[in-house]
Design a protein around this motif. Sequence first.
Motif, PDB file in Angstrom:
ATOM      1  N   UNK A 456      10.947 -61.433  59.286  1.00 49.06           N
ATOM      2  CA  UNK A 456       9.882 -62.362  59.666  1.00 49.06           C
ATOM      3  C   UNK A 456      10.434 -63.409  60.632  1.00 49.06           C
ATOM      4  N   UNK A 457       9.788 -63.516  61.785  1.00 49.27           N
ATOM      5  CA  UNK A 457      10.240 -64.464  62.788  1.00 49.27           C
ATOM      6  C   UNK A 457       9.059 -65.356  63.161  1.00 49.27           C
ATOM      7  N   UNK A 458       9.241 -66.694  63.120  1.00 44.38           N
ATOM      8  CA  UNK A 458       8.132 -67.575  63.504  1.00 44.38           C
ATOM      9  C   UNK A 458       7.835 -67.474  64.998  1.00 44.38           C
ATOM     10  N   UNK A 459       6.580 -67.614  65.356  1.00 41.91           N
ATOM     11  CA  UNK A 459       6.197 -67.612  66.772  1.00 41.91           C
ATOM     12  C   UNK A 459       6.821 -68.855  67.418  1.00 41.91           C
ATOM     13  N   UNK A 460       7.509 -68.692  68.541  1.00 40.67           N
ATOM     14  CA  UNK A 460       8.115 -69.864  69.196  1.00 40.67           C
ATOM     15  C   UNK A 460       7.044 -70.887  69.573  1.00 40.67           C
ATOM     16  N   UNK A 461       7.410 -72.157  69.474  1.00 38.89           N
ATOM     17  CA  UNK A 461       6.452 -73.236  69.714  1.00 38.89           C
ATOM     18  C   UNK A 461       5.716 -73.112  71.032  1.00 38.89           C
ATOM     19  N   UNK A 462       6.441 -72.695  72.081  1.00 41.37           N
ATOM     20  CA  UNK A 462       5.802 -72.655  73.401  1.00 41.37           C
ATOM     21  C   UNK A 462       4.773 -71.523  73.487  1.00 41.37           C
ATOM     22  N   UNK A 463       4.803 -70.606  72.502  1.00 43.81           N
ATOM     23  CA  UNK A 463       3.783 -69.535  72.510  1.00 43.81           C
ATOM     24  C   UNK A 463       2.566 -69.899  71.653  1.00 43.81           C
ATOM     25  N   UNK A 464       2.588 -71.061  71.047  1.00 34.93           N
ATOM     26  CA  UNK A 464       1.447 -71.485  70.224  1.00 34.93           C
ATOM     27  C   UNK A 464       0.354 -72.061  71.123  1.00 34.93           C
ATOM     28  N   UNK A 465      -0.903 -71.996  70.755  1.00 34.17           N
ATOM     29  CA  UNK A 465      -1.397 -71.376  69.524  1.00 34.17           C
ATOM     30  C   UNK A 465      -1.529 -69.861  69.626  1.00 34.17           C
ATOM     31  N   UNK A 466      -1.417 -69.196  68.486  1.00 39.13           N
ATOM     32  CA  UNK A 466      -1.792 -67.790  68.391  1.00 39.13           C
ATOM     33  C   UNK A 466      -3.310 -67.798  68.261  1.00 39.13           C
ATOM     34  N   UNK A 467      -3.967 -67.289  69.294  1.00 39.21           N
ATOM     35  CA  UNK A 467      -5.427 -67.436  69.337  1.00 39.21           C
ATOM     36  C   UNK A 467      -6.142 -66.299  68.628  1.00 39.21           C
ATOM     37  N   UNK A 468      -7.072 -66.662  67.797  1.00 34.94           N
ATOM     38  CA  UNK A 468      -7.891 -65.681  67.089  1.00 34.94           C
ATOM     39  C   UNK A 468      -8.977 -65.191  68.044  1.00 34.94           C
ATOM     40  N   UNK A 469      -9.066 -63.857  68.267  1.00 34.75           N
ATOM     41  CA  UNK A 469     -10.150 -63.381  69.136  1.00 34.75           C
ATOM     42  C   UNK A 469     -11.506 -63.680  68.490  1.00 34.75           C
ATOM     43  N   UNK A 470     -12.472 -64.100  69.289  1.00 36.68           N
ATOM     44  CA  UNK A 470     -13.735 -64.554  68.685  1.00 36.68           C
ATOM     45  C   UNK A 470     -14.883 -63.560  68.854  1.00 36.68           C
ATOM     46  N   UNK A 471     -14.689 -62.514  69.669  1.00 37.45           N
ATOM     47  CA  UNK A 471     -15.797 -61.583  69.905  1.00 37.45           C
ATOM     48  C   UNK A 471     -15.721 -60.408  68.948  1.00 37.45           C
ATOM     49  N   UNK A 472     -15.502 -60.696  67.682  1.00 34.64           N
ATOM     50  CA  UNK A 472     -15.274 -59.636  66.704  1.00 34.64           C
ATOM     51  C   UNK A 472     -16.358 -59.690  65.643  1.00 34.64           C
ATOM     52  N   UNK A 473     -16.920 -58.520  65.310  1.00 32.76           N
ATOM     53  CA  UNK A 473     -17.903 -58.471  64.234  1.00 32.76           C
ATOM     54  C   UNK A 473     -17.324 -57.642  63.090  1.00 32.76           C
ATOM     55  N   UNK A 474     -16.808 -58.277  62.050  1.00 33.33           N
ATOM     56  CA  UNK A 474     -16.230 -57.509  60.939  1.00 33.33           C
ATOM     57  C   UNK A 474     -17.316 -56.676  60.255  1.00 33.33           C
ATOM     58  N   UNK A 475     -16.925 -55.495  59.739  1.00 31.83           N
ATOM     59  CA  UNK A 475     -17.930 -54.658  59.064  1.00 31.83           C
ATOM     60  C   UNK A 475     -17.650 -54.561  57.577  1.00 31.83           C
ATOM     61  N   UNK A 476     -16.676 -55.320  57.091  1.00 30.05           N
ATOM     62  CA  UNK A 476     -16.423 -55.324  55.649  1.00 30.05           C
ATOM     63  C   UNK A 476     -15.324 -54.378  55.241  1.00 30.05           C
ATOM     64  N   UNK A 477     -14.908 -53.491  56.133  1.00 26.89           N
ATOM     65  CA  UNK A 477     -13.849 -52.545  55.766  1.00 26.89           C
ATOM     66  C   UNK A 477     -12.518 -53.068  56.281  1.00 26.89           C
ATOM     67  N   UNK A 478     -11.947 -53.996  55.546  1.00 32.47           N
ATOM     68  CA  UNK A 478     -10.628 -54.501  55.918  1.00 32.47           C
ATOM     69  C   UNK A 478     -10.671 -55.523  57.025  1.00 32.47           C
ATOM     70  N   UNK A 479      -9.503 -56.063  57.311  1.00 29.38           N
ATOM     71  CA  UNK A 479      -9.384 -57.099  58.327  1.00 29.38           C
ATOM     72  C   UNK A 479      -9.405 -56.464  59.714  1.00 29.38           C
ATOM     73  N   UNK A 480     -10.400 -56.812  60.540  1.00 28.87           N
ATOM     74  CA  UNK A 480     -10.507 -56.174  61.856  1.00 28.87           C
ATOM     75  C   UNK A 480      -9.280 -56.404  62.740  1.00 28.87           C
ATOM     76  N   UNK A 481      -8.535 -57.457  62.474  1.00 30.68           N
ATOM     77  CA  UNK A 481      -7.338 -57.718  63.296  1.00 30.68           C
ATOM     78  C   UNK A 481      -6.343 -56.561  63.190  1.00 30.68           C
ATOM     79  N   UNK A 482      -6.377 -55.862  62.036  1.00 26.97           N
ATOM     80  CA  UNK A 482      -5.479 -54.723  61.862  1.00 26.97           C
ATOM     81  C   UNK A 482      -5.847 -53.543  62.738  1.00 26.97           C
ATOM     82  N   UNK A 483      -7.065 -53.581  63.308  1.00 27.02           N
ATOM     83  CA  UNK A 483      -7.504 -52.472  64.171  1.00 27.02           C
ATOM     84  C   UNK A 483      -7.464 -52.903  65.633  1.00 27.02           C
TER      85      UNK A 483
END
Length: 874
Positions: A456-483
Motif C-alpha cells: 500500500x502506497x499513499x498517493x503523493x500530495x502533488x497528485x491530490x485530490x484523487x477525483x471521484x468520477x461523477x457521471x456514474x450511475x451505479x446499478x447496485x451490483x458492486x462498486x462501479x469504480x471496480x469496473x
Amino acid sequence: MTTPHIDPEYQASAIEPQIQKDWADRQVFKVADTVTQKHRYILSMFPYPSGKLHMGHVRNYTIGDVISRFYRLKGEAVLQPMGWDAFGLPAENAAIAHKVAPAQWTFENIAYMRDQLKRLGLSVDWDREFATCTPEYYHWEQWLFVQLYKKGLIYRKLSTVNWDPVDQTVLANEQVENGRGWRSGALVEKRDIPMYYFRITDYAQELLDDLDQLQAGWPQQVLTMQRNWIGRSQGMEIIFPSADPSRYADPITVYTTRGDTLMGASYVAVAAEHPLALQAAENNATLKAFIEECRMGSVAEADLATAEKKGMATGYFVEHPLTGAKLPVWIANYVLMSYGSGAVMAVPAHDERDFEFANKYQLPIQQVIDAQGAEDRPFDATVWQEWYGAKHGKLVHSAEFDGLDFDTAYSAILAKLEAKNLGNSKVQFRLRDWGVSRQRYWGCPIPMINCTQCGQVPVPEEQLPVILPTDVVPDGSGNPLNKMPEFYQTTCPSCGGEARRETDTLDTFVESSWYYARFASPDFQAGLVSAEAAQTWLPVNQYIGGVEHAILHLLYARFFHKLMRDEGVVQGNEPFSHLLTQGMVLADTYYREDANGKKTWFNPADIELTRDDKGRILKAVYREDGEEVVVGGQEKMSKSKNNGIDPQQIIDLYGADTARVFMMFAAPPDQSLEWSDAGVEGANRFLKRVWRMTYNFLSTGATQRDFDASKLSPAAQDLRRKTHQTIEKVSDDIERRFAFNTSIAALMELLNAINKFAAKTADDHAVSFEAIRSLLILLAPFAPHLSQVLLAELGLDLTTQQLPQVDPSALVSNTQTIVVQVNGKLRAKLEVAVDTDKDELIALAKALPEVQQFLTGATKKEIVVPNKLVNFVV
Ligand code: ANZ
Ligand code: ZN
C-alpha cells in the motif's frame, strides 16, 4: 393623522422575499475569515441533501439563527455558515431507483433545499457554502488521510463485512433485512476483507479526560453518553499458563475487573476467533462447525449479552496462576474477540454470564465473596444474585486472602501475580478503532495505491485530490469504480510499476468530522483551514443539533480536532465549546387497521378534525373518503408514521416568521415540540397584532423624541417599566438559558401593555415609540422580516440596530403596597407613591371603609413603619 405606506394588514408573502433580497444585496451576514472585533461562531449541524427540508431541520436552523441574530444585535461579528453533508448511500439508492447519477441527484437536491433554507430567513453567510462531495473539499480530507497514514495513525487490517453473493457487493448493516440482502433477497454471507482504520483508541484517554473541559457547555447527558462509549475500565491482566505445553505452548491471558475473585475461577472461556480455539478446531470437525456458527451470529454487543449462552470444551487445560489447579478451556459465544484479550477467567459464583454457562454445562461454581448474612443458606440457583451479590464484599474460600475487603484483596492478589510474572494492572477501553473503508461509489476516494511489489502506497500530495468520477450511475451490483479501469489503473508512486488505485471510499462520518473547521476559510487553497481563520473562529462557540448525534458524530469530530491540532492545523483541544441538543418535533398520528392488524397511516394534513369546546378531538375523518380514522397520539414526525408536516406548506401559508415564532414559542429548545395547527395560528395572530399596533402608531404621525422620564404620567411610567423589564428579561432568557419560549411570552405581554396604554401627550407618544422600537428589536431574532419592515417605518435599519439597553431607573416602581392593620390584624392594603409621608399614610388608611368599621372607639396608638405598614391600636 398620517397614512403609513405599509399595508394595514400583515402580509408575510409580500414582505419576506423583499427583505431576503435586501439581505443578499447588501451582504448583511457576510463575515471575513479574520476579524478583530468581538466575534462568535454559531453552527447548526449541516444537513444531508435528502430532497427537502423537514421540521427537524427548521427547528435546528431556527434555533441557530435566533442565537446568531441575538449576538449580532449585541454588536458581535457572527459566523453562521451553511453547507451540505453530500456523500452517502441514499444518493446511490436513488441512482438505482431512478437511473440518475448520484452527483446530479445530490446537486439538484441541494439547489432545492438551499432555496427552502433561504426562505426561512436565516442570517447565513452564503458565500461560505460548500458541499462535501466536491474535490475542493475532499482534497484536504485526502491530504489529512495521507499524513495520518504516514504517521501510523491509519492502518489496514482484515475485517468482517456482510457480503451479498448475488449482487456481489458489500452491504451496510441497515441493508441486511432478516439476514438477506435488501435488493437481491439473497442470504447474506460474512467475508473478511482488508479495511483502513483510524487509530482513535490512541486518543481514548484524552477523549475521555477532555470531557471535563466541556462540563459547563455541554448537556450532562451527552457527556455521559460519550464517557460510556469510550468505556474506560480499570482492571488487570492475568496469565493462565498452559497445563500441557507440548500441545499448546502459549499461556492464556485474560482481562478482568474482578481480580478479587481469582480464587473462584473454575474455567477459562475464549472467543470463537481466539488462536487457541482455532488451533483446537484444526483436528476437530465439531469444534470447527461450532466456531463457524458463532461467526455467523450477530456481532452486536447487546445481542451477545442476551443471546443464549453456548459453548464447547476445547480439550485443553490451563493452570490456575496461584493454586496451579487444572482448569478447562472452553469456547463461549459470550466472549468477544475484540475486547480485552478475547478470553475471560470464569467466576460463575459472581458473574451472571459465567453462572448461566456453568449451570448449563455442569461446571463447578465456587463462592469466594461473602454476601452478608446469607452464607449458611444452601445454594439456590434461582436466587444466586441475591445469594452472592455482584457487589464487592469480604473474601471467603480464598486461602490466604480470606477476610480481606475488595481493595485489599485486589492489591494483594495483583502483587502476588506480579511477583510471579503472571499478572499486571491494565486499563481497557470499550472504544474500538474506527473502520473507515466503504465498498461504495458515492464517497471520498481513499488516496491509496495498491502495488503488487510495494504493497500500500499513499498517493503523493502533488497528485491530490484523487477525483471521484461523477457521471456514474451505479446499478447496485458492486462498486462501479471496480469496473472503471480509467479510474483504477495507475502507476505505483514508489516503484513506477503498474498498480491499482484503491476503489473503496471513506465513511461519510469523515466529512462531517472536520467541516466546522473548513467553514472558517472555505476557499483556502493551501490546506484544510487557514491558520488565521482557525485562530479567529475556532472553536465553535455554539453547536446545535439532534441528540441522535450525541455519540458517534461528536466523538469523531472531537477526535479529528485533536488530529488536526497534532498536525499543526488548528489550536485548542476541543471543536465545540458549547452544545445544545434540540428536542424532537412531534405530531399527531392517524391510522386504520385492517383485519390482519396491518396499520395504514394518514398524514395529519389530510385529516379533518371535530373538536369539543375544550379543544378535545371528538372525531377524525380522512378527507378523501369521509370515513373515520383512529387517533394515535403524538409521535416523532417520521415517514413510517406518515405524520410529517411539510415546512414548505406552513411557510407558504403563514410565512417564515410565523413558522419561526411558533417553533420557538411552543417549547424550550432542548425539549420535544408538539406540532399544533392552533399553535401556528396563534403565532400568526401575535405577529398580526404587532403589525396592527405598529400601523396604528404610525398613523398618529408620532416620531422619536426625547422626554424627561421624571415628568411622565404614572401610566407612561408603567409602560416604560414594562419596556425595560422586557428588555432585561428577554436578553437574560436568551443569553443565559436559551429560553426562547419565555422570551416570546414576555414580548406578548409587552404588546398588550402597549395596546392598553392610551397615549395622549407628545411625551406619551415618545414612550410608546421607545416601547415599540424595543419590542421590534427584541422580536427580530424570531421574526426578522416583520421586524425589519416595521422598524424601517420607524426610520430605523434593523441590520445596524443594537440590542436596547436597560435603563435601571425605569425599573424602579413608583408606587408600593402598604399594609393596614387594626390591632395587628390585616384589614386592608394601600397603593401609594414611594416615600409617602407618615401623616398622609395615616389619613389615607383611616379613610378606607374596610378600616373605618374597626375604628369606632378611640384610637390608642398609631404605628407607622414607612414604606411598609400602618397599625391602629384601639
Ligand atoms: C472475572 C469476573 C468475575 C468478571 C466477576 C466479572 C465479574 P468491563 O467492566 O466492561 O471492562 N470480560 C473481559 N473480557 C471479555 C471479553 N472479551 N468478552 C466478554 N467478557 C469479557 O468488564 C470486564 C469484565 O468483563 C471482566 O471481569 C470479564 O469478566 C469480562 F465476578 O472477569 B470479569
Ligand atoms: Zn510499487
